[in-house]
Motif scaffolding. Structure first.
Motif: not given
Length: 248
Positions: A154-160
């Motif tokens: 759910g990270s706003k950084d879209l790490l994955f």
């Protein structure tokens, strides 16, 4: 979630005892880290272990993910987030007051998720410095690590690009509502079906949810009894499902 041909996923024979790791341990961002797979791969997987840390079943799983797909190879990283202080396997399941107390104290001191989530971005950057070819990441989390994968999805950084959870702990529909990437959940018999259903209903992304009805919590990691033929087969099937996910 879309899949590619299962013929691509020809994982090596599962070793039930005395597994010899194929990768190495290095230090990344100040953290002891198990690394396996081609050093020049442009695809990487962050593997977040369960509360028992570097167990042979989890290490073997990382090696399977790294090399089990004939068409695509991955570099897999398992950081020692607990810094050499995992829970003891004999504490689980916590069947008496002493075990409950020890596990509860350990969790409060070592394993609360907000303590570890902020470490991830720095770790990924260190891994990309170690292998500058990395262009994309997937994440797989086991039990405790499944919750990590759920939060990070759910990270706003879209790490994955994709998340896989196996036997996830503390299943929360609130996490699901925030998930922004395709998600796979491989569920044991010990997770509450109602929690799984509510989580699934809250997901707004491509998903694959599968329940392994006769398998214990941790069947793809530390609690996998690979000497048992059924457990061994389901362990293997779980990894085939994870590798069959074309989003990785």
């Amino acid at each position: 979630m879309s899949k590619h041909s299962e013929a691509c996923c020809r994982i090596p024979p599962i070793v039930d005892e005395g597994y010899e790791a194929k990768g190495t341990y290095i230090e990344l961002n100040g953290t002891k880290t198990y690394v396996t797979g081609p050093a020049d791969s442009d695809k990487a997987i962050l593997s977040v272990y369960d509360i028992f840390g570097f167990f042979p079943q989890t290490i073997q799983g990382a090696d399977i993910l790294a090399n089990g797909d004939a068409e695509r190879k991955y570099q897999v990283y398992i950081p020692d987030l607990f810094e050499g202080n995992p829970a003891r396997i004999e504490w689980y399941p916590p069947t008496d007051d002493e075990k409950k107390a020890k596990l509860g104290q350990w969790f409060e001191e070592v394993a609360v998720w907000p303590k570890h989530i902020p470490k991830v971005i720095g770790f990924l950057k260190a891994a990309e410095k170690n292998n500058p070819n990395i262009k994309s990441w997937g994440i797989i989390g086991y039990c405790w690590g499944g919750k990590m994968a759920s939060i990070l999805a759910g990270s706003k950084d879209l790490l994955f690009k994709v998340a896989v959870q196996t036997s996830p702990a503390m299943i929360d529909a609130g996490d699901a509502a925030n998930v922004k990437i395709p998600t796979m959940m491989l569920i044991s018999e010990e997770e509450a079906v109602s929690d799984v259903k509510t989580y699934e209903e809250s997901l707004k992304v491509p998903k694959h949810i599968e329940i392994f009805e006769d398998q214990v919590h941790g069947f793809m990691s530390a609690r996998a009894d690979l000497k048992d033929s059924k457990a061994k087969a389901e362990y293997e099937r779980g990894y085939k499902l994870a590798l069959g996910n074309s989003e990785f």
